[in-house]
Structures are given as C-alpha cells and as structure tokens.
Write a protein that holds these residues in place. Sequence first.
Motif, short mmCIF file in Angstrom:
data_model
loop_
_atom_site.label_atom_id
_atom_site.label_comp_id
_atom_site.label_asym_id
_atom_site.label_seq_id
_atom_site.Cartn_x
_atom_site.Cartn_y
_atom_site.Cartn_z
N ASN A 210 0.79 -1.22 0.00
CA ASN A 210 0.00 0.00 0.00
C ASN A 210 0.83 1.27 0.00
O ASN A 210 2.00 1.26 -0.35
CB ASN A 210 -1.03 -0.01 1.13
N GLY A 211 0.17 2.39 0.37
CA GLY A 211 0.77 3.71 0.21
C GLY A 211 1.39 4.25 1.49
O GLY A 211 1.87 3.50 2.32
N TYR A 212 1.30 5.59 1.66
CA TYR A 212 2.02 6.22 2.76
C TYR A 212 1.11 7.04 3.67
O TYR A 212 1.58 7.87 4.46
CB TYR A 212 3.16 7.09 2.22
N ASN A 237 0.16 1.50 6.62
CA ASN A 237 0.51 2.09 5.32
C ASN A 237 1.54 3.21 5.53
O ASN A 237 1.24 4.40 5.41
CB ASN A 237 -0.74 2.65 4.63
N GLY A 239 4.43 3.71 3.87
CA GLY A 239 5.21 4.16 2.72
C GLY A 239 6.48 3.40 2.45
O GLY A 239 7.39 3.91 1.79
N LEU A 242 7.39 3.26 -1.28
CA LEU A 242 7.86 4.55 -1.78
C LEU A 242 9.29 4.84 -1.29
O LEU A 242 10.14 5.27 -2.07
CB LEU A 242 6.92 5.66 -1.33
N THR A 252 8.74 7.68 -9.69
CA THR A 252 7.47 7.84 -8.98
C THR A 252 6.64 8.89 -9.69
O THR A 252 7.15 9.67 -10.50
CB THR A 252 7.70 8.28 -7.52
N LEU A 255 2.54 11.88 -6.44
CA LEU A 255 2.58 11.70 -4.99
C LEU A 255 1.65 12.67 -4.26
O LEU A 255 1.41 12.50 -3.06
CB LEU A 255 4.02 11.85 -4.49
N THR A 409 -3.45 7.03 -0.10
CA THR A 409 -2.73 7.80 -1.11
C THR A 409 -2.85 7.13 -2.47
O THR A 409 -3.05 5.91 -2.57
CB THR A 409 -1.26 7.95 -0.72
N GLY A 412 2.61 6.87 -6.31
CA GLY A 412 3.54 5.81 -5.94
C GLY A 412 4.53 5.50 -7.04
O GLY A 412 4.83 6.35 -7.89
N ALA A 438 1.06 0.73 -3.53
CA ALA A 438 2.50 0.87 -3.69
C ALA A 438 2.85 1.47 -5.04
O ALA A 438 3.90 2.09 -5.20
CB ALA A 438 3.18 -0.49 -3.54
N CYS A 440 1.84 3.87 -8.56
CA CYS A 440 1.07 5.04 -8.94
C CYS A 440 -0.31 4.60 -9.38
O CYS A 440 -0.47 3.62 -10.12
CB CYS A 440 1.78 5.78 -10.08
#
Length: 477
Positions: A210-212, A237, A239, A242, A252, A255, A409, A412, A438, A440
């Motif tokens: 996943n994201g941040y 999550n 990051g 990233l 990336t 963001l 988010t 990514g 994780a 974009c």
Amino acid sequence: MQQPLDARVVEGRPDHVDLETDVLILGAGACGLVAALKAAAAGAETIVLERDPVPAGSTAMSSGFIPAPGTRFQEAIGVTDDTPARFLDDIQEKAKRRSQPVIADLATRTIAPALEWLADEAGLEWIVLDDFLYPGHTRHRMHAVPEKTGEALMGRLQQAVEAAGIPVVTDAFCDTLYRDAPGHIDAVALLRPDGSREIIRAKAVVLACNGYGGNPDLVARHIPEMADGLYYGHEGNTGSALLWGEEMQAQTAHLTAYQGHGSLAHPHGILISWALMMEGGIQVNLAGQRFSNEHGGYSEQAVNVLAQPDGVAWNVYDQRLHDFAMSFPDYQQAFQAGAVRVAQDVSSLAATLQVPEAALSETLAEVERLSKAETKEDATDRFGRSFAGHKGFSTPFHAVKVTGALFHTQGGLLVDDTARVLQADGEPFTNLLAGGGAACGVSGPEVSGYLSGNGLLTAVSLGFVAGTTAARLAGAS
C-alpha cells in the motif's frame, strides 16, 4: 508489535539466507492476495508476508466495491455496452486527462478478466450494484461480493488463498531489500515480534504494501492540506514501497494524489455511503447552509468539509433515503451506533443539528424550489448541482454529523504494462513489481481526480498482472 518506519536498501547479497522461494509478495491485502493466487496458479512457489497479526489492511476498511467494464456479471443485469475504452474515458475525464496513460490503460483492460478469473478459479462470487451511479461513472460497473463490504471481500480472498495452499506469514515486518545489481532484488529481510530476523531470497518480489497515508512525515511533505486531517486508513501504510523506491531512484508519479472522503460519521468513525448524496441528500455546515456541489465526488468533498467551521458538516436527507441506505452494512452499523439523528420537522432538525433555524429553513426551501424547476438551467444551483428529478424531502428528516478524512494515497512507484517497477532510466527492474497503493494509481495528481473505486481497481488489476509476470520471471510459466 510496535514496528519502526525503516525501509532500507542494502547493496549486495546477504551473508546468509533462511528460505528461498519463487515469488515473494509483501502485503496481504487485495493486491497481494490476488497476485499470490495468480502466481501460484501458474505453478510458482509463492509466499505472502504480512506485517499484521491478521491480514486486513486498507481492503478490509474499504467498501469493497471494484469497478470493471464488460463483465458477464454486468450482462446479467442488462449492462451490455460497457467497454474498457468507455471506462478509461471516465477515469481520464475525472482526472482532467492527467491519469498515467500506461497504468490507466492496463487497469481498465485487465480488471474484467481479473474478476472473471477470480470467480472461475478462486470461487469468488460477484454482484453488480445497480441502484445508483457513483460520481463520474457512466455505467453500472461497481462489483462487490454479496455482503457488500471490504471485510467480506478480504475474507473470501483469504479463503481462496488458504484453499490454494499458499502460505501467508503474519507478524512479518519487512524492512530491508537486498539489491545485488542495479535492477535486481536478491532478497528481503523481515523482523519478527520476538526481535529475530529472517532473510528470504526470491526470484521475483511484489510490493503490495500500500501507500504512505500512515506516515505523517510523508503526508506533510506531499499532501500538506491533509497533514492535520483525520487519517481513516490502515496504520501499517507507512510508505515502505515509496521509501525503497526513492532510495533506489525508481520512478514515482502523482505523490500529491489521494483518496479523501467527505462523509465519515463523527465521532463514530463509520463511513456513510456517498449514495445518500447521489440519490438526493445534501450537506450543510454549522451555519445551516450548503457549501458545495455534493455530486462533485466524495474524495474532493473531504477538503470541502474540512474547510467548514470545526471541520464538520451534517448529511441531511429523508426517510426514503434512510430506507435506501439501510441496505448498506456500514450505514446499519452507524444507525445502531446512534450516529443517525431523526427529526420530525425543520424546527426540531435545526435544534438537533444545533444550527440556525432560519438559515436551515432557507436551505431546505431552496432545495424544494430547485427540485420543482421546469428547466435544467433553473434546477441548477450556484455550485453547479442540478436538482432536476430530485424528489424533494419529506418528513421525518434524518441527519448524520460527518467530517472529512484521508483514506489512502494514490501516488507511488511507476510501473510498466507488466507491473514491473521502472528505474530512473526508464528500464524496468528485472524482478521487482508493484501494485495497489505501492504503485502510482490512475487518479492523476489531485484529490479531485479520484473516481469511485480507483483504489481497489488498481489493487486487483495490478495484483493480477503482477502475479502473472512474477510467475513468468520465476520460470514457472
């Protein structure tokens, strides 16, 4: 266990390896589990690592709705003219034509085959929601498991993974990648609850972590408007994908993109379906006034709600919409928790909401006037929302106090059309893949670009593609 936010890249090979496998997947949400099912079905020995004691993550916290065009499940309810091209156009229209073209094309082409494969090979059952159109979608294409929750979706994916004999190792916090060549990952190190470490070598590694949104420093850096907002995503999550990518100078994009939501029951923390707004509800602030076009999209509405006094608003609707919303498990939970207020007339509604009665009365009168307008132009308010066809409100009124929140988010790592992560020179890593948060996403660079379901769209589609590619890279297909 309390886990650090470290995400390190060590150059070279580790001095020892505890285990080897074909495909190693970091993260046991929808993306990771779909990738695991696809890789294992192709004959690859596959292991999934999950940092939490029980897999859940963002998928379990979501509505569990996945948009897909041209499926047999749509055909079953009479939707026969939806296509990947139409869906892609809807995505790009919402994102102001700034969605990453390769990823958006890949997601819209592969999501329908992914859902049908999950039905045929993994036993998942899909229904299509056709009671209303989510903002920005031009066809009924939102798929869900029959329970219509993200938690149920996770449960069915976990059952499928268990039935396939794929090991999911929990309490496994991955903090280190070993890179033995510029574009190649040799192994992954993980931390166990007792402080011990294990190192796993893999022929292919999939970042599905996943994201941040759970990393306050990264949120403040990339989306400062949400730095002080409520985070309604999974705390895990943080990051890692990233941070690893940045250390390895991977490409990336976007963001600054994220999914917000302008309808989180406050202080209950329960998601209130945006279907209430799409079917006729309104939002008013503490002054008793509307402040935006509620049909613009629930993601950007998070920013609009947070800009109101005290960062809250009230969802206002009537008995008809309450009865409609009771078909959603989250709304049932909110009702049982006492989040839904009921008032028999405008005066008692104003007292319940603690807003000025005169202002609220004028707001509701305006909605009534717009609803009765004879032309579309006259039915459109100053925010651009058309009330043409609106049924008007009948008593009793219902209301829920809500706030805006950051859900997850959308920016990514950039990936190619095989889900491999791209290096600085544009060449893909030989064996590092990414999907879901994780990678974009397809929402462009802003909160307003989020089209309903974009999160699970890329989780499932890129997971499906990454699993296929990972198995091939491991020599299993």
